[in-house]
Design a protein around this motif. Structure first.
Motif, mmCIF file in Angstrom:
data_model
loop_
_atom_site.group_PDB
_atom_site.id
_atom_site.type_symbol
_atom_site.label_atom_id
_atom_site.label_comp_id
_atom_site.label_asym_id
_atom_site.label_seq_id
_atom_site.Cartn_x
_atom_site.Cartn_y
_atom_site.Cartn_z
ATOM 1 N N VAL A 85 4.310 2.550 -17.545
ATOM 2 C CA VAL A 85 4.822 1.305 -18.116
ATOM 3 C C VAL A 85 5.563 0.563 -17.013
ATOM 4 C CG1 VAL A 85 6.305 0.264 -19.864
ATOM 5 C CG2 VAL A 85 5.048 2.373 -20.384
ATOM 6 N N PRO A 86 5.011 -0.546 -16.531
ATOM 7 C CA PRO A 86 5.676 -1.275 -15.444
ATOM 8 C C PRO A 86 7.052 -1.764 -15.856
ATOM 9 C CG PRO A 86 3.419 -2.044 -15.738
ATOM 10 C CD PRO A 86 3.737 -1.175 -16.909
ATOM 11 N N ARG A 220 0.608 -4.899 -11.930
ATOM 12 C CA ARG A 220 1.691 -4.344 -12.740
ATOM 13 C C ARG A 220 2.599 -5.461 -13.277
ATOM 14 N NH1 ARG A 220 2.456 1.313 -11.817
ATOM 15 N NH2 ARG A 220 4.607 1.111 -12.537
ATOM 16 N N VAL A 221 2.845 -6.477 -12.444
ATOM 17 C CA VAL A 221 3.649 -7.620 -12.896
ATOM 18 C C VAL A 221 2.978 -8.285 -14.093
ATOM 19 C CG1 VAL A 221 4.434 -9.942 -12.283
ATOM 20 C CG2 VAL A 221 4.725 -8.064 -10.660
ATOM 21 N N GLU A 379 9.130 -0.206 -1.140
ATOM 22 C CA GLU A 379 7.881 0.541 -1.249
ATOM 23 C C GLU A 379 7.553 0.968 -2.675
ATOM 24 O OE1 GLU A 379 5.860 0.915 1.262
ATOM 25 O OE2 GLU A 379 7.248 -0.141 2.586
ATOM 26 N N GLY A 380 8.467 0.773 -3.610
ATOM 27 C CA GLY A 380 8.228 1.206 -4.985
ATOM 28 C C GLY A 380 7.138 0.393 -5.657
ATOM 29 N N PRO A 381 6.506 0.940 -6.695
ATOM 30 C CA PRO A 381 5.410 0.236 -7.368
ATOM 31 C C PRO A 381 5.837 -1.055 -8.042
ATOM 32 C CG PRO A 381 6.036 2.200 -8.605
ATOM 33 C CD PRO A 381 6.755 2.266 -7.297
ATOM 34 N N ASP A 382 7.118 -1.186 -8.376
ATOM 35 C CA ASP A 382 7.590 -2.393 -9.045
ATOM 36 C C ASP A 382 8.525 -3.211 -8.156
ATOM 37 O OD1 ASP A 382 6.198 -1.981 -11.462
ATOM 38 O OD2 ASP A 382 7.681 -0.507 -12.092
#
Length: 399
Positions: A85-86, A220-221, A379-382
């Motif tokens: 879950v973004p 993801r956004v 560097e995080g996915p979000d």
């Protein structure tokens, strides 16, 4: 007479049978037709031929024991991996601003240190201008900012740290230009034929700027905002690019359209992705492209082809140029060429966390007249967020 007939039958029938078998054997050796397989009338022996074909898989009847072992697996399908879950987009900017401020941005710290001195000499003003130039603000914007600061300090006699910070904040925000439209065009469009088509976002840039990662983070956004997304892996020259993009998509339940072979025509992959988005009713199609140097004419021509092919299926809503914030003047050179070839509508700046090069935001917007729409600060996915002029300047100056 009867005895003679019985004797002839006894001798003749085995002989005829032997002749028939021999004829069949000879026919097979000579490539003649194969007699029908007993028990399968009319199939001409095709089933047997398929089994004997070296390219066909061997077929074997399962044993009772095998059936017992396989049955439990068939009844228990593999569990699908849990989707991530973004993080909500609303909370990202504040967190990223805090990270930028906490990193002690050298740009904001040096400007405030000089402006807070009791008496500003010509050397101090030169130091301020040098700081701005080293931060890639650009010669024109730097000269404008210095002139505005000189006037304010001379007329208003600004010396207090809080007043200095407020003055510098006001002037920097004006340079970053909060009036620019930084929204992403992600709403589906209705064509002249009345058909609904997804918004198409094409992502371009040179090698090493983090395009594929940016596409994954942007997906993801969009998912966090409630959009349905299709990814197009049109970077067909880097072997790991399609796999990397598919992994990003799978984490949030987004499908990826890709070629089954390396070196495929990227325009064809992009076209298929847009058509898939249209057929599935997706809101947005994100198309990743191969990194290309701005001075390579063949690669830039190929980018033009991708755009022409995509627009046969749906109009382009955005062309996003990904720039590495640490590249400075070279990033501006890249931006000029991509803007000419691809009609760039927005900039994505990566690697902005803790950099002394935050002035690239001002320079690239002034150069192209195109807004920075997204920034990457980690560097995080979000760690990708919509750009906001005031929040960015506050991050540069610290809390």
């Amino acid at each position: 007479m009867n005895e003679t007939l019985e004797l002839l039958l006894a001798i003749g029938l085995p002989t005829l049978a032997a002749v028939g078998v021999g004829a069949a054997f000879v026919a097979r050796r000579r490539g003649g037709p194969t007699p029908p397989t007993p028990g399968r009338p009319g199939d001409g022996g095709r089933a047997a031929t398929a089994v004997l074909d070296p390219a066909a898989p061997a077929l074997a009847a399962p044993t009772a024991a095998a059936a017992v072992e396989v049955a439990p697996e068939a009844e228990a399908p593999a569990a699908a991996p849990a989707l991530e879950v973004p993080e909500p987009v609303v909370g990202r900017l504040a967190r990223l601003r805090g990270r930028l401020a906490g990193s002690g941005s050298p740009l904001g710290a040096r400007l405030l240190a000089v402006l807070s001195r009791d008496h500003l000499t010509e050397d101090d003003w030169d130091e301020l201008e040098e700081t701005l130039l080293l931060a890639d603000v650009g010669a024109g914007p730097s000269a404008e900012l210095i002139a505005d600061l000189r006037t304010a300090v001379r007329v208003a006699g600004v010396r207090e740290p809080a007043a200095v910070r407020a003055l510098l904040r006001e002037k920097l925000i004006a340079l970053v230009d909060p009036a620019l439209d930084r929204s992403l065009a992600t709403a589906p469009v209705i064509g002249a034929d009345g058909l609904r088509r997804p918004a198409v976002l094409l992502v371009v840039g040179v090698n090493g700027t983090g395009k594929t990662t940016t596409v994954g983070k942007l997906a993801r956004v969009l998912v966090a905002q409630g959009s349905t997304v299709v990814l197009g892996a049109a970077d067909t020259f880097r072997a790991a690019a399609a796999e990397q993009l598919a992994t990003w998509g799978a984490r949030v339940g987004v499908p990826t359209v890709r070629s089954d072979r390396d070196g495929a025509d990227p325009a064809a992959v992009a076209f298929d992705a847009v058509r898939t988005g249209r057929d599935t009713g997706a809101d947005v199609v994100l198309v990743d492209t191969a990194g290309r140097l701005q001075n390579k004419a063949g690669l830039m021509d190929e980018l033009g082809k991708i755009i022409r092919v995509i627009t046969r299926e749906a109009p382009l809503s955005e062309v996003l140029l990904v720039l590495d914030a640490t590249t400075g003047q070279n990033g501006l050179n890249q931006a000029r060429v991509f803007a000419e070839v691809a009609g760039v509508t927005g900039i994505v700046l990566t690697k902005l966390d803790g950099t002394a090069k935050g002035g690239i935001v001002i320079a690239v917007q002034r150069e192209l007249g195109v807004p920075v729409k997204l920034i990457g600060l980690g560097e995080g996915p979000d760690d990708l967020a919509p750009f906001d002029a005031a929040a960015f300047v506050d991050g540069l100056l610290g809390d």
